[in-house]
Design an enzyme around this catalytic site. Sequence first.
Site: not given
Ligand code: PLP
Length: 405
Positions: A186
């Site tokens: 992210k």
């Molecule tokens: C990455 C992501 C999540 C969840 O994140 P994690 O930290 O990997 O559990 C939820 N929603 C979206 C749209 C994502 O891209």
Amino acid sequence: MPGFELFGAEERKEVNDVLETGILMRYGFDGPRQGVWKAKELEQAITEVFGCQYAQLTSSGTSALTTAMAALGIGAGDEIIMPTFTFVASFEAVLSVGAIPVLVDVDETLTVSPDAVRAAITSKTKCIMPVHMCGSMADLDALKEICAEHQLILLEDACQSIGGMYKGKALGTIGDAGTFSFDFVKTITCAEGGVVMTNNKEVYIKSDGYTDHGHDHLGVDRGADLHPFIGYNYRISELHAAVGLAQIRKLGSFLGLQKKNNKALRAYLEQIPEISFRAIPEGGDDSCSFISWFLPTEALTKAVVAEMKEQGILAGNFYWFVNNWHYLSKWDHLKNAQTLHAISPEQKAALLQLKDASFPASDAVMSRCISTAISLVWTDEQIKDKGEKMVATIRKVLQTQMQPA
Ligand SMILES: *Cc1c(COP(=O)(O)O)cnc(C)c1O
């Protein structure tokens, strides 16, 4: 796109502060931690940087969504309207609180279509959960209007849109609650982590307890805490929060690079008149983590993907339509209700119904869409090389495929 590309001395310093004290846990141990509170500091920074009143860190973006739903009182039998295009985590969280995911079409914003949302409302609808995919947003004013009209909760899954703005406000701070993910890919990372953001004190207090076994955090020490409700362990560790703290301080520079590189690469794609771009709602400001672009037809898009693969330039370009993680077409485990434990009959029936459901409007958008991830560390030379190769490849396909028979 990802902050991990610029991991460095700042992150090591923050992690080292924690290693020096050895207090890896975010709560308690007030004496031995010698004033080091990385999770608290990161929560404070999040409220300041994104402009929300409260922030509760969690162990992941998925657990942030689960926590937000619980804190908002969403549970057994409640329907949550969400898009057909998202990461699997979105429906995992819905199912984890006993609620029912109601999938609706996306439009050229690559997020829920407000008309599709409206059409999906039933007496059981409790929440609308737009997912701001790939750095840009849903039409939040339209969704807010629908929520007000039907007294529904607006929960933003902003996990992929850190740094995106809508009418002057940060994505994730506009609904009743919103979440970010700080997983490894992210825009800013903690390695693993997430956050629930809200301007509602009660939602915050509940999120705080829910992520730590229901502890009310009002005792003189942890042993003296009471438990007004049942919670779980969705805590972040001090080590993870330390990484995030260094990263959030660099967010401005990450976004600056992202915008610059996005603009430079997009200029190449703009040379091709057959290409169109993702729609951004009025008043929206894309985080620029991706360029999402459309070709005129599914056949042309598939041919371009195949040719990019052939030319060795497909890496970093996502054709979500056939991707195992992000689009309904490949969520067989969801459609077959393949869970390890029993789920409620209502949940099961709703999932099995998806097998026969069709989403032609979503297919028409997603089958023509390619998203190009933007790196923070590209050089101008690399962008030029990438842009020229993409343009040449796309032109070649257009010329061969669009020739009159
Ligand atoms: C990455 C992501 C999540 C969840 O994140 P994690 O930290 O990997 O559990 C939820 N929603 C979206 C749209 C994502 O891209």
